[in-house]
Enzyme design. Structure first.
Site, PDB file in Angstrom:
ATOM      1  N   ASP A  50      -0.278   5.152   0.720  1.00 19.64           N
ATOM      2  CA  ASP A  50      -0.573   6.133   1.766  1.00 19.64           C
ATOM      3  C   ASP A  50      -0.474   5.483   3.141  1.00 19.64           C
ATOM      4  OD1 ASP A  50      -1.203   8.434   0.173  1.00 19.64           O
ATOM      5  OD2 ASP A  50      -3.053   7.443  -0.417  1.00 19.64           O
ATOM      6  N   ASP A  63       0.858  -1.170   0.000  1.00 19.19           N
ATOM      7  CA  ASP A  63       0.000   0.000   0.000  1.00 19.19           C
ATOM      8  C   ASP A  63       0.907   1.237   0.000  1.00 19.19           C
ATOM      9  OD1 ASP A  63      -2.506   1.383   0.215  1.00 19.19           O
ATOM     10  OD2 ASP A  63      -2.000   1.788   2.307  1.00 19.19           O
TER      11      ASP A  63
END
Length: 353
Positions: A32, A30
């Protein structure tokens, strides 16, 4: 790896002596809250990813944020010191575009309520993005864009209200920024739902279309999902039947991890992406005076749940204490969540409260 309570939930207790970057062929990262936040690299991320890549691990960047194109994301990563190519970036826009293309004729118009990343993904699938409900779209799709306004949301509501099939890249209610949490695509989807009714088909994490898109594009055979969110990254790993590493650099804190229900429990936990470069210790049942298990031990820590409170004894790496605490709380919780266990004092002792 063991199955608990017949739920199909995967909880790893046997540890890993070798670094995770040697155990898994591909890290599905991922962005953010894991690699960057607010446009700046998170501490230790650049060096850790470079070392993992040098160790032979393939890196792929998987994001529910549909606003940027893969080319733009790769350029941002490279600028932050993490060299990346567009082919290494997989977005929820790509996943939802594939989902739509499987349900409407080739060349169909799609009302695109989102950023350039969404429009590029639609064109990649041979679909034509349009901006108005009056353009006779075959589908409506929403994706995050910080510049979205009332007019675009109203167009989506008009089309959905007329019965046009509705899709969403993802339904994350919030998105992390350098100033804190801000409304995510899920919050904007709710605006359209309130106005027009119905529910969209959703492609992004934690749902299967996103995992399928990721595997198709990376060819990963033994992937490790790496994320900061229990309800997207970790739940998505469970749904895809793969292992996961939770890093504590984003939205999930230690208290939320301890309270996690089975489908939100990662295989591993680390403070940050340096967790890819190390082994992860075994968590085992602790026996006292031969009378049977009285808790769980990891490293120098022993954790027990007594009268609804998590108790920690010992010392050493605070993460080992957290791992032992998770094993103790999750064992008591079984197929439920650990929300009923008081953990504040234990976390304060670890410096994680």
């Amino acid at each position: 790896m063991e199955e608990q309570g017949g739920t199909g939930v995967r909880t790893r207790t046997d540890g890993r002596e070798r670094p995770l970057c040697a155990e898994y062929d591909t890290a599905l990262l991922d962005l953010d809250g894991v690699v960057y936040a607010g446009g700046e690299a998170i501490g230790h991320a650049v060096e850790a990813l470079e070392a993992a890549r040098d160790g032979g691990m393939h890196l792929a960047y998987v994001t529910n944020n549909a606003s940027r194109t893969p080319l733009d994301v790769a350029a941002l990563l490279t600028r932050l010191g993490v060299p990346a190519e567009a082919a290494e970036v997989i977005t929820s826009a790509q996943a939802v575009a594939r989902l739509i293309s499987e349900q409407v004729p080739a060349g169909s118009r799609v009302l695109a309520v989102g950023g350039e990343g969404l429009r590029v993904a639609l064109r990649e699938r041979g679909l034509e993005p349009v901006e108005s409900a009056e353009d006779d779209p075959a589908a409506v799709v929403q994706g995050y864009d910080p510049k979205l306004g009332w007019e675009q949301l109203a167009e989506a509501a008009y089309a959905v209200g007329r019965g046009v099939p509705w899709f969403a890249s993802n339904t994350d209610l919030t998105i992390p920024t350098g100033r804190g949490r801000a409304p995510g695509n899920g919050a904007l989807v709710e605006v359209v739902r309130i106005a027009a009714g119905g529910r969209p088909q959703v492609a992004g994490k934690p749902l299967p279309p996103m995992h399928r898109e990721t595997i198709l594009r990376t060819g990963a055979r033994r992937p490790l999902v790496v994320g900061d969110r229990l309800d997207t990254d970790i739940e998505g790993a469970h749904a895809g039947g793969v292992d996961s590493l939770l890093v504590l650099t984003g939205v999930t804190d230690a208290a939320q991890l301890l309270a996690a229900p089975p489908h939100h429990r990662p295989a591993y936990v680390a403070a940050d992406l340096r967790g890819l470069l190390t082994g992860h210790p075994e968590t085992e049942a602790a026996v006292h005076d031969g009378a049977g298990p009285e808790g769980h031990r990891c490293g120098g820590w022993t954790a027990r749940v007594v009268r609804g409170e998590l108790l920690l004894e010992g010392g050493g790496d605070p993460l080992d204490g957290l791992r032992a605490g998770c094993a103790a709380v999750w064992t008591v919780a079984g197929g439920g969540s650990g929300e009923g266990v008081e953990t504040a004092k234990a976390l304060a002792r670890l410096g994680l409260g």
